[in-house]
Each structure stands twice: as structure tokens, then as C-alpha cells.
Scaffold this active site. Structure first.
Site, short mmCIF file in Angstrom:
data_model
loop_
_atom_site.label_atom_id
_atom_site.label_comp_id
_atom_site.label_asym_id
_atom_site.label_seq_id
_atom_site.Cartn_x
_atom_site.Cartn_y
_atom_site.Cartn_z
N LEU A 31 35.29 47.12 22.26
CA LEU A 31 35.99 45.88 22.61
C LEU A 31 36.73 46.06 23.93
CD1 LEU A 31 37.45 45.03 19.06
CD2 LEU A 31 35.32 44.20 20.08
N VAL B 172 26.55 41.76 57.00
CA VAL B 172 25.49 42.67 56.56
C VAL B 172 24.16 41.92 56.52
CG1 VAL B 172 24.67 44.11 54.65
CG2 VAL B 172 27.08 44.12 55.27
N LEU C 69 41.23 37.46 37.16
CA LEU C 69 42.25 38.47 36.88
C LEU C 69 42.48 38.56 35.38
CD1 LEU C 69 44.84 37.57 39.66
CD2 LEU C 69 43.26 39.51 39.63
N ALA C 70 42.75 39.78 34.92
CA ALA C 70 42.94 40.00 33.49
C ALA C 70 44.13 39.21 32.96
CB ALA C 70 43.14 41.49 33.23
N HIS C 71 45.23 39.20 33.71
CA HIS C 71 46.43 38.52 33.19
C HIS C 71 46.27 37.00 33.23
CE1 HIS C 71 46.92 39.95 37.31
NE2 HIS C 71 47.64 38.88 37.58
N HIS D 181 70.97 50.84 43.00
CA HIS D 181 70.81 51.69 44.17
C HIS D 181 70.69 53.14 43.73
CE1 HIS D 181 71.29 53.32 48.18
NE2 HIS D 181 72.20 54.16 47.69
P1 FAD Z 1 35.55 40.11 30.51
O1 FAD Z 1 36.60 41.14 30.57
O2 FAD Z 1 34.44 40.19 31.49
O3 FAD Z 1 34.97 40.14 29.03
C1 FAD Z 1 33.91 39.37 28.63
C2 FAD Z 1 33.25 40.03 27.43
O4 FAD Z 1 32.34 39.12 26.85
C3 FAD Z 1 32.46 41.28 27.77
O5 FAD Z 1 32.86 42.34 26.95
C4 FAD Z 1 31.01 40.88 27.48
O6 FAD Z 1 30.22 41.95 27.00
C5 FAD Z 1 31.20 39.83 26.42
N1 FAD Z 1 30.10 38.88 26.30
C6 FAD Z 1 29.53 38.16 27.29
N2 FAD Z 1 28.60 37.33 26.80
C7 FAD Z 1 28.58 37.54 25.46
C8 FAD Z 1 27.84 36.96 24.40
N3 FAD Z 1 26.96 35.99 24.61
N4 FAD Z 1 28.05 37.43 23.16
C9 FAD Z 1 28.97 38.41 22.93
N5 FAD Z 1 29.70 38.96 23.89
C10 FAD Z 1 29.52 38.52 25.14
N6 FAD Z 1 41.94 42.36 36.95
C11 FAD Z 1 43.29 42.54 36.98
O7 FAD Z 1 44.03 41.62 36.64
N7 FAD Z 1 43.83 43.74 37.36
C12 FAD Z 1 43.07 44.78 37.75
O8 FAD Z 1 43.59 45.84 38.09
C13 FAD Z 1 41.67 44.62 37.76
N8 FAD Z 1 40.85 45.63 38.13
C14 FAD Z 1 39.50 45.46 38.08
C15 FAD Z 1 38.69 46.52 38.51
C16 FAD Z 1 37.32 46.38 38.49
C17 FAD Z 1 36.46 47.53 38.95
C18 FAD Z 1 36.74 45.17 38.02
C19 FAD Z 1 35.26 45.02 37.96
C20 FAD Z 1 37.54 44.11 37.61
C21 FAD Z 1 38.93 44.25 37.66
N9 FAD Z 1 39.78 43.20 37.28
C22 FAD Z 1 41.13 43.37 37.34
C23 FAD Z 1 39.25 41.91 36.82
C24 FAD Z 1 39.30 41.84 35.29
O9 FAD Z 1 38.56 42.90 34.74
C25 FAD Z 1 38.74 40.51 34.81
O10 FAD Z 1 39.40 39.44 35.45
C26 FAD Z 1 38.90 40.36 33.31
O11 FAD Z 1 38.25 41.39 32.62
C27 FAD Z 1 38.35 39.01 32.83
O12 FAD Z 1 38.52 38.92 31.45
P2 FAD Z 1 37.59 38.00 30.54
O13 FAD Z 1 38.13 38.13 29.17
O14 FAD Z 1 37.47 36.65 31.14
O15 FAD Z 1 36.13 38.64 30.65
P1 NAD Z 2 36.75 40.05 46.28
O1 NAD Z 2 36.50 38.61 46.27
O2 NAD Z 2 38.10 40.58 46.10
O3 NAD Z 2 36.26 40.65 47.68
C1 NAD Z 2 34.99 40.47 48.18
C2 NAD Z 2 35.03 40.74 49.67
O4 NAD Z 2 33.70 40.78 50.13
C3 NAD Z 2 35.76 39.64 50.45
O5 NAD Z 2 36.67 40.24 51.33
C4 NAD Z 2 34.64 38.93 51.16
O6 NAD Z 2 35.01 38.37 52.40
C5 NAD Z 2 33.64 40.07 51.34
N1 NAD Z 2 32.26 39.65 51.52
C6 NAD Z 2 31.61 38.64 50.89
N2 NAD Z 2 30.34 38.56 51.33
C7 NAD Z 2 30.19 39.56 52.27
C8 NAD Z 2 29.12 39.99 53.08
N3 NAD Z 2 27.93 39.37 53.04
N4 NAD Z 2 29.31 41.04 53.90
C9 NAD Z 2 30.52 41.67 53.96
N5 NAD Z 2 31.56 41.28 53.21
C10 NAD Z 2 31.40 40.25 52.37
O7 NAD Z 2 35.71 40.66 45.24
P2 NAD Z 2 35.60 42.11 44.60
O8 NAD Z 2 36.38 43.10 45.38
O9 NAD Z 2 34.14 42.34 44.40
O10 NAD Z 2 36.28 41.92 43.21
C11 NAD Z 2 35.76 40.94 42.27
C12 NAD Z 2 36.86 40.36 41.44
O11 NAD Z 2 37.44 41.33 40.59
C13 NAD Z 2 37.94 39.76 42.29
O12 NAD Z 2 37.98 38.38 42.05
C14 NAD Z 2 39.20 40.39 41.84
O13 NAD Z 2 40.17 39.43 41.53
C15 NAD Z 2 38.84 41.18 40.58
N6 NAD Z 2 39.48 42.49 40.72
C16 NAD Z 2 40.84 42.53 40.65
C17 NAD Z 2 41.49 43.73 40.82
C18 NAD Z 2 42.98 43.74 40.79
O14 NAD Z 2 43.57 42.78 40.33
N7 NAD Z 2 43.62 44.80 41.24
C19 NAD Z 2 40.78 44.89 41.07
C20 NAD Z 2 39.41 44.80 41.14
C21 NAD Z 2 38.78 43.59 40.95
#
Ligand code: FAD
Ligand code: NAD
Length: 466
Positions: free
Chosen positions: A38, A237, A319-321, A444
Site C-alpha cells: 500500500l 531536447v 503533491l502528496a499533501h 533564538h
Molecule cells: P498515487 O500515490 O500515485 O497512488 C495511486 C495508487 O493507485 C497506486 O498505488 C496505483 O498502483 C493504484 N492504482 C492505480 N490504478 C488502479 C486500479 N485500477 N486498481 C487498483 N489500484 C490502482 N509529493 C510530495 O508532496 N512531496 C514529495 O516529496 C514528493 N516526492 C516525490 C518524488 C518522486 C520521485 C515522485 C515520483 C513523486 C513525488 N511526489 C511528492 C508526488 C507524490 O508522490 C504524488 O503527488 C502522490 O503520490 C499522489 O498521490 P495519489 O494518492 O493521488 O496517487
Molecule cells: P516538474 O513539472 O516538476 O518538472 C518538469 C520539468 O521538465 C519542468 O521544468 C519543465 O519545464 C521541463 N520540461 C518539460 N518538457 C521538457 C523538454 N522537452 N525538455 C527539457 N525540459 C522539459 O515534473 P517532475 O520533476 O517530473 O515531477 C513530476 C511531479 O512530481 C511534479 O508535479 C511534482 O509536483 C511531483 N514531485 C514533487 C516532489 C516534491 O514535492 N518535493 C518531488 C518530486 C516530484
């Protein structure tokens, strides 16, 4: 056939939080997850594992570059054991996802492992380990998102990779080429740079983190350049080609010249896309928009009245939150309450070091909206606490309404900003003025004093320590 008040499809931070809140409100609740663990993207391949690697690589960098100045001498070489580092990350993930199993049991939520797909608006077929059909009066779609790519890129997931593979590499890349200078590219780029990889970031826009306040982009860009990352801004790119163990990326710069980059890994981090594959949303009559997101109204209700959607699969910040807030919102709405989410006050954080955090409007947005505002900025290097720990990069910037002094946006880059932003969110939630913040006592010596000083600067340019 088992029957529920609510069934949640997807167990990410949106889905599992929604399920808990539904159960707390007395609804008989089920959650369906296609994977065996999960927690969704966030816990398995997102927030938690990336922060584990950021922390481990930060320790390494501290040990190799900063211990000496603190008078700590380590005899012999300090080495990275990548396998162990990735193993620790996985242990953190396992412990965290295990915690969700516990929460499901504690709240008496039935968990079904398998792919959930709509049969009609009140029935879901589950295919996989717990194959069966269930019935639910209300359904929440929380199926999240997947990495997106560019049409001409073949993601082989070995050398041309997404964040999912980058979180479990078996070797430190010699040269990691990153396409996209957004949150993922910068967080994971910093991890591998610290571990010794050469890192090139290719960004299409003229600045990294293009949706954040430009001041933050500029400051973080400096930090990356100081760490000898190549920051190729305004580069489009054109192709990504794998030849054996080499990846060749070609991009066009502003002058129209084609620049070639050669590396051993290429991370594609150009955003994420909503995920609804296999959901069979059509069978329930649920509409998706042209971006593939589930269409919802202000109650997060789809066009089918008993079906709601939350998190990355709908519009808004991924975003997760944000997903969690929406999970609670939908559960309370279904229970007849009147919850509220202020999307302007969902903070954004980048967990690089220094950390980047923001809430509210950017300067660019205020200018575009013709809002008259004033700026108060305070550098961390002027703080005793920052000098004591050696974390002097960055600043806090507060934007306040020119006439009323109400705080409209807070943008910060520096040590511990991921946590400091909570004060700004609280202040803005209570519609504080900059003067309100400036008159509150801040312990502080702390990094939080930078928030008070920036508020003083915004009030009437009377910061005390610059
Ligand atoms: P998800 O977390 O994507 O969960 C969806 C779930 O649904 C999955 O487990 C999937 O398997 C399941 N599912 C899909 N379809 C089906 C189906 N038909 N039947 C059963 N199950 C299904 N956000 C932050 O706020 N802070 C961060 O630091 C941050 N860091 C990140 C780092 C990375 C590398 C990535 C990729 C993302 C990060 N994010 C971060 C973004 C964050 O992970 C997402 O915004 C968040 O997980 C979204 O939550 P969700 O519940 O909408 O979907
Ligand atoms: P992002 O939207 O943050 O960044 C994508 C970047 O790629 C942008 O700067 C965009 O201008 C660039 N880009 C797009 N097309 C391009 C191209 N053709 N050539 C070069 N650059 C290009 O997306 P991400 O970094 O892939 O993250 C995905 C999502 O996951 C985001 O929406 C983010 O909110 C979430 N996430 C959140 C956290 C966090 O909260 N700390 C961490 C990781 C991911």
C-alpha cells in the site's frame, strides 16, 4: 458479494487517507490496490524513497566535504556502498508501507489486492490476488499518476530511465543526463552529484523550477553550478539515443544550434500524467478531460454523482499533501459536512539542500494580476544559527499587500525551509499581516528568525540584523 458504503480505488496518500477518514466517520470502507504494497507512488517510488536517498547522500557529502571544518577527522577513505544505501532506502519504504497495513487494520478497512475496474457506477471488478466483484454505494477514484515522457524517447528503463529506476540503480552513473530541471530532476540530480556522478540538467525553459518564484530558481541554480552540475537552460531536447552503455542526447539551444551530450544514464523527468489505465471509467460513465484527468466539480465529484476523484488523477498540483487534503475533503463531503481546501495555501517544497519552499503567490503572479505588493527579504547568512551550523546559503522572501500588509506569498531557500514553510502557511491561513509575523517571538538562535526578519523587512524595511 461484499457490499460497502465506500470503495476507494488506489492506496496512495489520497486513497489511504480518504479510506481512514471514511472509516472514522462510520462508513464501511474498502480499498483496492493493484500492487502488493500500500502507499502508492509516494511511499513506494516517490516522496519517501527519494528523501531517504537525499538524506543518505547528504550525510556522505557532509562527511567528505564539511566534517573537517568542524574539526572532525576521519582516518582513511570515506566510501559509498550504494547497495547498502539503496537497501536502507528500501527498508524505510517497507517500514512505511507496513505502517499503512496497520492503519487499515486499525480502522477496520477491507483491503483488496488487484486491479480495480468499473463494472457500472456501483460495482467494481477486482482482478488479481483478491479477484472478485464488490458493490459500493460511493466510490473514490484515487489512481494517481505515472511518469510522462517525450514522444521520441524510448524509455528502456535501464539507461534511459524514470525516477522509479533512478531510485534503485546498481551503480553510480559516471555522467547522468537529466531531461527536465523540475522537482524530480533536481532532487535526484543532487543525490547522484553528491555520490560522485557528473550531472547535466537540460531544461526547456529559461530557468529551473519554472513554476516557482524566479528568485528561488536563480538561487538554486547558483547552488547547482557551484556543485559543478552543468545547467543547460533554454535547451529543447530533440533526440535521445542509446548505443550500448552510452546515451546520446541532442538538444537545440536558443541560437538554434544543436548541442550533443553523452552520458551513461539519462533520467527523463519532464512531469507526470494522470493514470486511469485498466479502470474502465467508461463503464460507469465517468468523464475524463482532454489531459486524461478525471473531471471533477468543486466538491471533487465526477459527472456521476456517487463517484468522486482525488489526488494526481485530477487537476492541480501533483503533491502528496494535496492528495491527502482532498481525501479528507471527499470523506467529509460524503458524510454531509462542509469542508474547505484553499488551494492557494498548499505549500510546495523541493528537498534539495538548501531546501526550497513556497506558499501563496509568486512575484510573477502578483505582477500579472496587477497587485501592488511590497517585498521583505532576509539572507540566512546574517543569522547566528546559520553560521553556527555552516548553512548560510539562501533567504526568506515575504510578499505583502502594499496597502493592507496582508501576506500574499512566502518564498524561501535555505536549510530546513521544508519545515519553516509551515509557519507561513499558518500565518496565511489566518490572514496574517507581515507585521503580525514580525511581532511574534521567534526562538533564538533558530533558522525561523529569518522569517521574522523578512516580515520586519516587509513591514517597513526594519529588519534588525542586516
Ligand atoms: P498515487 O500515490 O500515485 O497512488 C495511486 C495508487 O493507485 C497506486 O498505488 C496505483 O498502483 C493504484 N492504482 C492505480 N490504478 C488502479 C486500479 N485500477 N486498481 C487498483 N489500484 C490502482 N509529493 C510530495 O508532496 N512531496 C514529495 O516529496 C514528493 N516526492 C516525490 C518524488 C518522486 C520521485 C515522485 C515520483 C513523486 C513525488 N511526489 C511528492 C508526488 C507524490 O508522490 C504524488 O503527488 C502522490 O503520490 C499522489 O498521490 P495519489 O494518492 O493521488 O496517487
Ligand atoms: P516538474 O513539472 O516538476 O518538472 C518538469 C520539468 O521538465 C519542468 O521544468 C519543465 O519545464 C521541463 N520540461 C518539460 N518538457 C521538457 C523538454 N522537452 N525538455 C527539457 N525540459 C522539459 O515534473 P517532475 O520533476 O517530473 O515531477 C513530476 C511531479 O512530481 C511534479 O508535479 C511534482 O509536483 C511531483 N514531485 C514533487 C516532489 C516534491 O514535492 N518535493 C518531488 C518530486 C516530484
Amino acid at each position: 458479494m461484499k457490499s460497502y458504503d465506500v470503495a476507494v480505488i488506489g492506496s496512495g496518500p489520497g486513497g489511504y487517507v480518504a479510506a481512514i477518514r471514511c472509516a472514522q466517520l462510520g462508513m464501511k470502507t474498502a480499498i483496492i490496490e493493484k500492487y502488493s504494497t500500500l502507499g502508492g507512488t509516494c511511499l513506494n517510488v516517490g516522496c519517501i524513497p527519494s528523501k531517504a536517498l537525499l538524506s543518505s547522500s547528504h550525510h556522505y557529502e557532509e562527511a567528505t566535504k564539511h566534517f573537517e571544518e568542524h574539526g572532525i577527522e576521519i582516518p582513511g577513505d570515506i566510501k559509498v556502498n550504494l547497495e547498502k544505501m539503496i537497501g536502507r532506502k528500501q527498508a524505510v519504504v517497507d517500514q512505511t508501507t507496513g505502517g499503512i497495513d496497520f492503519l487499515m487494520k486499525k480502522n477496520k478497512i477491507d483491503v483488496f489486492e488487484g486491479l480495480g475496474s468499473f463494472v457500472d457506477a456501483t460495482h467494481i471488478k477486482i482482478e488479481g490476488k483478491d479477484a472478485q466483484e464488490i458493490e459500493a454505494k460511493k466510490i473514490i477514484i484515487a489512481t494517481g499518476s505515472k511518469p510522462s515522457t517525450l514522444p521520441f524517447i524510448t524509455l528502456d528503463k535501464e539507461r534511459v530511465i524514470t525516477s522509479t529506476e533512478a531510485l534503485k540503480l546498481k551503480e553510480i552513473p559516471k555522467h547522468l543526463i537529466i531531461i527536465g530541471g523540475g522537482v524530480i530532476g533536481l532532487e535526484l540530480g543532487q543525490v547522484y552529484r553528491r555520490l560522485g556522478a557528473e550531472v547535466t540538467v537540460i531544461e526547456y525553459m529559461d530557468r529551473i523550477l519554472p513554476t516557482m518564484d524566479a528568485g528561488l530558481s536563480k538561487e538554486l541554480n547558483k547552488v547547482f553550478k557551484k556543485a559543478k552540475c552543468k545547467m543547460m537552460l533554454s535547451h529543447k531536447v530533440q533526440s535521445v539515443e542509446r548505443k550500448g552503455d552510452e546515451v546520446i542526447v541532442k538538444a537545440e539551444n536558443k541560437k538554434g544550434e544543436v548541442v550533443e551530450f553523452k552520458g551513461d544514464y539519462c533520467l527523463v523527468s519532464v512531469g507526470r500524467k494522470p493514470y486511469t489505465a485498466g479502470l474502465n471509467a467508461e463503464a460507469a460513465g465517468v468523464k475524463l478531460n482532454d489531459r486524461g484527468q478525471v473531471e471533477v466539480n468543486e466538491h471533487l465529484q465526477t459527472n456521476v454523482s456517487n463517484i468522486y476523484a482525488i489526488g494526481d488523477v485530477i487537476k492541480g498540483a501533483m503533491l502528496a499533501h494535496k492528495a491527502e487534503e482532498e481525501g479528507v475533503f471527499v470523506a467529509e463531503t460524503m458524510a454531509g459536512q462542509k469542508p474547505h481546501i484553499d488551494y492557494n495555501l498548499i505549500p510546495g517544497v523541493v528537498y534539495t539542500w538548501p531546501e526550497v519552499a513556497a506558499v501563496g503567490k509568486t512575484e510573477e503572479e502578483l505582477k500579472a494580476d496587477n497587485v501592488e505588493y511590497k517585498v521583505g527579504q532576509f539572507p540566512f547568512r546574517a543569522l547566528g544559527r546559520a553560521r553556527a551550523s555552516g548553512d548560510i546559503d539562501g533567504f526568506v522572501k515575504i510578499l505583502a499587500d502594499k496597502k493592507t500588509d496582508e501576506v500574499l506569498g512566502v518564498h524561501m531557500i535555505g536549510a530546513r525551509c521544508a519545515d519553516l514553510i509551515a509557519e507561513a502557511v499558518t500565518a496565511m491561513e489566518f490572514r496574517a499581516s507581515a507585521e503580525d509575523i514580525s511581532r511574534m517571538s521567534h526562538a533564538h538562535p533558530t533558522f525561523a528568525e529569518a522569517v521574522k526578519e523578512a516580515a520586519l523587512a516587509a513591514t517597513d524595511d526594519r529588519a534588525l540584523h542586516v
